[in-house]
Design a protein around this motif. Sequence first.
Motif, PDB file in Angstrom:
ATOM      1  N   ARG A 184      -1.244  -9.668  -2.848  1.00  0.00           N
ATOM      2  CA  ARG A 184      -0.032 -10.272  -3.405  1.00  0.00           C
ATOM      3  C   ARG A 184       0.532 -11.246  -2.371  1.00  0.00           C
ATOM      4  NH1 ARG A 184       4.071  -5.902  -4.193  1.00  0.00           N
ATOM      5  NH2 ARG A 184       3.156  -5.244  -2.236  1.00  0.00           N
ATOM      6  N   ASP A 186       3.536 -12.393  -1.966  1.00  0.00           N
ATOM      7  CA  ASP A 186       4.867 -12.133  -1.422  1.00  0.00           C
ATOM      8  C   ASP A 186       4.885 -10.954  -0.452  1.00  0.00           C
ATOM      9  OD1 ASP A 186       4.709  -9.909  -3.057  1.00  0.00           O
ATOM     10  OD2 ASP A 186       6.396 -10.460  -4.347  1.00  0.00           O
ATOM     11  N   SER A 187       3.710 -10.341  -0.229  1.00  0.00           N
ATOM     12  CA  SER A 187       3.663  -9.187   0.678  1.00  0.00           C
ATOM     13  C   SER A 187       3.851  -9.592   2.143  1.00  0.00           C
ATOM     14  CB  SER A 187       2.340  -8.437   0.515  1.00  0.00           C
ATOM     15  OG  SER A 187       1.240  -9.238   0.917  1.00  0.00           O
ATOM     16  N   GLU A 193      11.056  -3.005  -1.949  1.00  0.00           N
ATOM     17  CA  GLU A 193      10.526  -3.152  -3.299  1.00  0.00           C
ATOM     18  C   GLU A 193      11.141  -2.102  -4.215  1.00  0.00           C
ATOM     19  OE1 GLU A 193       6.288  -2.938  -3.144  1.00  0.00           O
ATOM     20  OE2 GLU A 193       6.094  -4.664  -1.820  1.00  0.00           O
ATOM     21  N   PRO A 194      11.309  -2.483  -5.505  1.00  0.00           N
ATOM     22  CA  PRO A 194      11.050  -3.807  -6.072  1.00  0.00           C
ATOM     23  C   PRO A 194      12.144  -4.805  -5.682  1.00  0.00           C
ATOM     24  CG  PRO A 194      11.995  -2.386  -7.724  1.00  0.00           C
ATOM     25  CD  PRO A 194      11.783  -1.517  -6.514  1.00  0.00           C
ATOM     26  N   HIS A 195      11.823  -6.083  -5.784  1.00  0.00           N
ATOM     27  CA  HIS A 195      12.790  -7.126  -5.481  1.00  0.00           C
ATOM     28  C   HIS A 195      12.623  -8.262  -6.490  1.00  0.00           C
ATOM     29  CE1 HIS A 195       9.410  -9.378  -3.852  1.00  0.00           C
ATOM     30  NE2 HIS A 195       9.134  -8.378  -3.037  1.00  0.00           N
ATOM     31  N   ASN A 197      11.929 -12.086  -7.976  1.00  0.00           N
ATOM     32  CA  ASN A 197      10.873 -13.033  -7.626  1.00  0.00           C
ATOM     33  C   ASN A 197      11.283 -13.855  -6.410  1.00  0.00           C
ATOM     34  OD1 ASN A 197       9.331 -12.310  -9.891  1.00  0.00           O
ATOM     35  ND2 ASN A 197      10.347 -13.820 -11.183  1.00  0.00           N
ATOM     36  N   HIS A 223       2.536  -7.354 -11.603  1.00  0.00           N
ATOM     37  CA  HIS A 223       3.837  -7.660 -10.998  1.00  0.00           C
ATOM     38  C   HIS A 223       4.901  -6.668 -11.445  1.00  0.00           C
ATOM     39  CE1 HIS A 223       3.923  -9.349 -14.982  1.00  0.00           C
ATOM     40  NE2 HIS A 223       5.204  -9.671 -14.870  1.00  0.00           N
ATOM     41  N   GLU A 226       4.767  -0.062 -10.143  1.00  0.00           N
ATOM     42  CA  GLU A 226       5.571   0.634  -9.163  1.00  0.00           C
ATOM     43  C   GLU A 226       5.160   0.179  -7.757  1.00  0.00           C
ATOM     44  OE1 GLU A 226       8.121   2.720  -9.616  1.00  0.00           O
ATOM     45  OE2 GLU A 226       7.971   2.287 -11.763  1.00  0.00           O
ATOM     46  N   PRO A 227       6.084   0.137  -6.810  1.00  0.00           N
ATOM     47  CA  PRO A 227       5.779  -0.404  -5.477  1.00  0.00           C
ATOM     48  C   PRO A 227       4.563   0.206  -4.794  1.00  0.00           C
ATOM     49  CG  PRO A 227       8.139  -0.123  -5.721  1.00  0.00           C
ATOM     50  CD  PRO A 227       7.517   0.485  -6.948  1.00  0.00           C
ATOM     51  N   SER A 253       4.135 -11.758  -6.741  1.00  0.00           N
ATOM     52  CA  SER A 253       4.024 -10.302  -6.815  1.00  0.00           C
ATOM     53  C   SER A 253       2.821  -9.852  -7.634  1.00  0.00           C
ATOM     54  CB  SER A 253       5.305  -9.709  -7.411  1.00  0.00           C
ATOM     55  OG  SER A 253       5.621 -10.333  -8.647  1.00  0.00           O
TER      56      SER A 253
END
Length: 330
Positions: A184, A186-187, A193-195, A197, A223, A226-227, A253
């Motif tokens: 991902r 955005d990692s 998380e979650p956040h 976009n 996307h 779960e985190p 994500s």
Amino acid sequence: MTHIGQVGQVETRPDGRPPTREASEERRSERESGRRAIAYAPEPGMLSPLAPWPLGCPGPAMHRKPRFTRVRTTLTATSPDEVAEGLTRDGYVIVEGALDAAAVAAARADLLGILEETPTGRNAFEGFSTQRIYALFAKTRTFDSIAIDPFVLGVLERALGHYQLSAPVGIQIAPGEKAQVLHRDDSVYPLPEPHPNVVVNSMWPLDDFTEANGATRLVAGSHRWEPARRPEVDPEIVVAEMPAGSAMFYLGSLWHGGGANTTERPRLGVILEYVVSWLRPQENHYLAVPRSVVRALPERLQELLGYNIYPPFLGYVDGRHPRSALLRSD
């Protein structure tokens, strides 16, 4: 460049009459099912998307060949709102015919010249048989207008709010390259998380992207996971096959990765990654793109390269808007 399609292709019954209300409702239900990403097939021209095509049902496990089908649906018009809705539902959207043949040819010719002096990757993630053109806006003017196209910016405004360029890069995957690990984008940011976009990518193929030559693999809907969930066991893979001149938008994500190139020819494309303006871009554009170059760019592109203010005043320079720094001779 044109931006918004007006009339889509309308389906008819075998006798030439319009579809029944029941048939139309059935197609609308399919369109809203949330299991398939939508690929819009527009008329020629820049981002005039029409007639969506569900790209296909997610396939089985990573180690088996994915299955996908194409199901025709009807749409009379489209907009950044509809692309944003597709991103929310599926995590990615393909817009076919975003660039015409002349634009694709010009971009391809320009980047091929730059690739003559571009090394291959330094690790498995970059790809040992993959060339990446970093500092893209220091080396080519081909994507200036694309980066600030009103349709593109309309999608970004809906998905991110305030945003800037993060990691624009040209990518050529050569024959023999292995598949990239799923990841991902955005990692890279240490956010809880979650956040909301924070990253949206746009991908621009300059060759036809196929499963054989390394088209991007996506885990549709990931996307919304779960985190703690990871695509380690039997993930549902979609192969983002699309013709040259398309554009694919996908969330940072979403789990994805470049595919393996098992053909005898390289495949070339560009990724314009955008990030919210309150996060640091992956590439330091202030150093990557000389001020002498930035001064000649459109004002909106200057802002996207970091010369912007995130409200109320994040990013000021000596108490002033950062674009004022471009007026200095140093």
